[in-house]
Design an enzyme around this catalytic site. Sequence first.
Site, PDB file in Angstrom:
ATOM      1  N   SER A 216       7.807 -11.263  63.712  1.00  0.00           N
ATOM      2  CA  SER A 216       7.295 -12.521  64.280  1.00  0.00           C
ATOM      3  C   SER A 216       5.770 -12.627  64.295  1.00  0.00           C
ATOM      4  O   SER A 216       5.245 -13.702  63.980  1.00  0.00           O
ATOM      5  CB  SER A 216       7.856 -12.739  65.686  1.00  0.00           C
TER       6      SER A 216
ATOM      7  N   THR B 101      13.550 -11.363  72.305  1.00  0.00           N
ATOM      8  CA  THR B 101      14.530 -10.730  71.438  1.00  0.00           C
ATOM      9  C   THR B 101      15.272  -9.639  72.210  1.00  0.00           C
ATOM     10  O   THR B 101      15.121  -9.534  73.428  1.00  0.00           O
ATOM     11  CB  THR B 101      13.849 -10.253  70.115  1.00  0.00           C
TER      12      THR B 101
ATOM     13  N   LYS C 245      17.624 -11.555  75.764  1.00  0.00           N
ATOM     14  CA  LYS C 245      17.944 -12.972  75.556  1.00  0.00           C
ATOM     15  C   LYS C 245      18.807 -13.570  76.671  1.00  0.00           C
ATOM     16  O   LYS C 245      18.634 -14.724  77.039  1.00  0.00           O
ATOM     17  CB  LYS C 245      18.639 -13.165  74.208  1.00  0.00           C
TER      18      LYS C 245
ATOM     19  N   ASN D 202      15.818 -17.686  73.253  1.00  0.00           N
ATOM     20  CA  ASN D 202      14.954 -16.910  72.345  1.00  0.00           C
ATOM     21  C   ASN D 202      13.526 -17.453  72.303  1.00  0.00           C
ATOM     22  O   ASN D 202      12.670 -16.885  71.645  1.00  0.00           O
ATOM     23  CB  ASN D 202      15.551 -16.843  70.928  1.00  0.00           C
TER      24      ASN D 202
ATOM     25  N   ASP E 188      17.895 -20.273  67.396  1.00  0.00           N
ATOM     26  CA  ASP E 188      18.637 -19.517  66.366  1.00  0.00           C
ATOM     27  C   ASP E 188      19.565 -20.418  65.545  1.00  0.00           C
ATOM     28  O   ASP E 188      19.610 -20.332  64.318  1.00  0.00           O
ATOM     29  CB  ASP E 188      19.474 -18.401  67.004  1.00  0.00           C
TER      30      ASP E 188
ATOM     31  N   GLY F 205      31.908 -13.230  62.519  1.00  0.00           N
ATOM     32  CA  GLY F 205      31.153 -12.765  63.680  1.00  0.00           C
ATOM     33  C   GLY F 205      31.297 -13.707  64.852  1.00  0.00           C
ATOM     34  O   GLY F 205      31.592 -14.903  64.681  1.00  0.00           O
ATOM     35  N   ALA F 206      31.131 -13.144  66.043  1.00  0.00           N
ATOM     36  CA  ALA F 206      31.144 -13.968  67.264  1.00  0.00           C
ATOM     37  C   ALA F 206      30.164 -13.385  68.285  1.00  0.00           C
ATOM     38  O   ALA F 206      30.329 -13.551  69.484  1.00  0.00           O
ATOM     39  CB  ALA F 206      32.558 -14.055  67.841  1.00  0.00           C
TER      40      ALA F 206
ATOM     41  N   GLY G 146      25.885 -12.825  69.408  1.00  0.00           N
ATOM     42  CA  GLY G 146      24.857 -13.792  69.782  1.00  0.00           C
ATOM     43  C   GLY G 146      24.465 -14.713  68.645  1.00  0.00           C
ATOM     44  O   GLY G 146      24.420 -15.945  68.811  1.00  0.00           O
TER      45      GLY G 146
ATOM     46  N   ARG H 149      35.827  -9.219  64.610  1.00  0.00           N
ATOM     47  CA  ARG H 149      36.571  -7.964  64.810  1.00  0.00           C
ATOM     48  C   ARG H 149      37.231  -7.959  66.192  1.00  0.00           C
ATOM     49  O   ARG H 149      38.426  -7.724  66.313  1.00  0.00           O
ATOM     50  CB  ARG H 149      35.601  -6.786  64.640  1.00  0.00           C
TER      51      ARG H 149
END
Length: 289
Positions: A22, A67, A71, A92, A107, A131-132, A134, A155
């Site tokens: 960043s 980060t 968060k 964020n 994001d 994915g699930a 953040g 997963r």
Amino acid sequence: MTISGKTRVCGVIGDPIEHTLSPAIQNAAFNNLKLDFVFLPFKVRSAELENAMRGMRGLGIHGLNVTMPHKKAVTGFLDEIDQTAKFLGAVNTILNDDGRLCGFNTDGVGALKALKENGVTLSGQKVLLLGAGGAAKAIAFSLAKEVGELVILNRATEKAKELAKALKRTSNEKVTSDMLSPKAMQKHLQDAGLLINATSVGMHPNAGESLIAARWLKPELVVMDIVYNPLETSLMKDAKAKGAQVINGIEMLIHQGAASFEIWTGRSAPIEVMRKAVLNELRSAGASK
Ligand code: ATR
């Protein structure tokens, strides 16, 4: 860059923070637009988060990125949180608006911009999201209302189910979840137009890994990977080899940074400058290994 008594201070808090990209991205953008802003990294341990937020007020720090691992926790120390960050339960970006600390989450918007700027059609499209966590949640929230159909695979199936349920209620009837099994992935890829890997699979040091078998990919598919280390993941290599359009993880990183920049400065972010800065930084980090 000249620091004066009028320079506005922004930064990023996290732990670890040593490898953050960043400062390179934001300082390049400030310099390019000749803005009297500077961006610094701050290593903040979890036990010090509350003090850090007091510090933001006390020192008049203008803006912060937040980060890992702060968060979620930071939401407890702010005066205001926007709708998106509220849904995600994660912030964020913080803007210090004359003493009021306002939290945002850029994001999802970053992912959406990355797709749109790369010419991807979303309307009517079936999207397969892996994915699930953040990042996936933020992407799903932004994408749900823009696409025809969204299938979330994770997963830990329960997390995908919960996310799909919440989005189905608030944004789009056609949000569903399924197991992250080879059978389900193969099935959904048959009629999906966009595949997004929002898991950490394929990230250094496990760069050779991919959840998707190369033979399930096809040229009409667009593939976005949020992993940017390595810049080209195994999934992206396989997709490219099939003739599919690929979008790397740098794009989401740049566009979420650009959205934060716009919140702090009120100016349009110089995307190309930010992209160059991050690629330079990654190149020199690679070279110094
Ligand atoms: P981030 O904030 O970057 O999204 P996260 O919240 O820890 O990080 O989420 C990581 C994601 O990668 C999750 O979806 C995780 O799946 P689980 O929720 O089941 O843990 C996924 N992930 C990580 N390693 C994985 C693996 N080896 N196989 C499949 N999914 C994996």
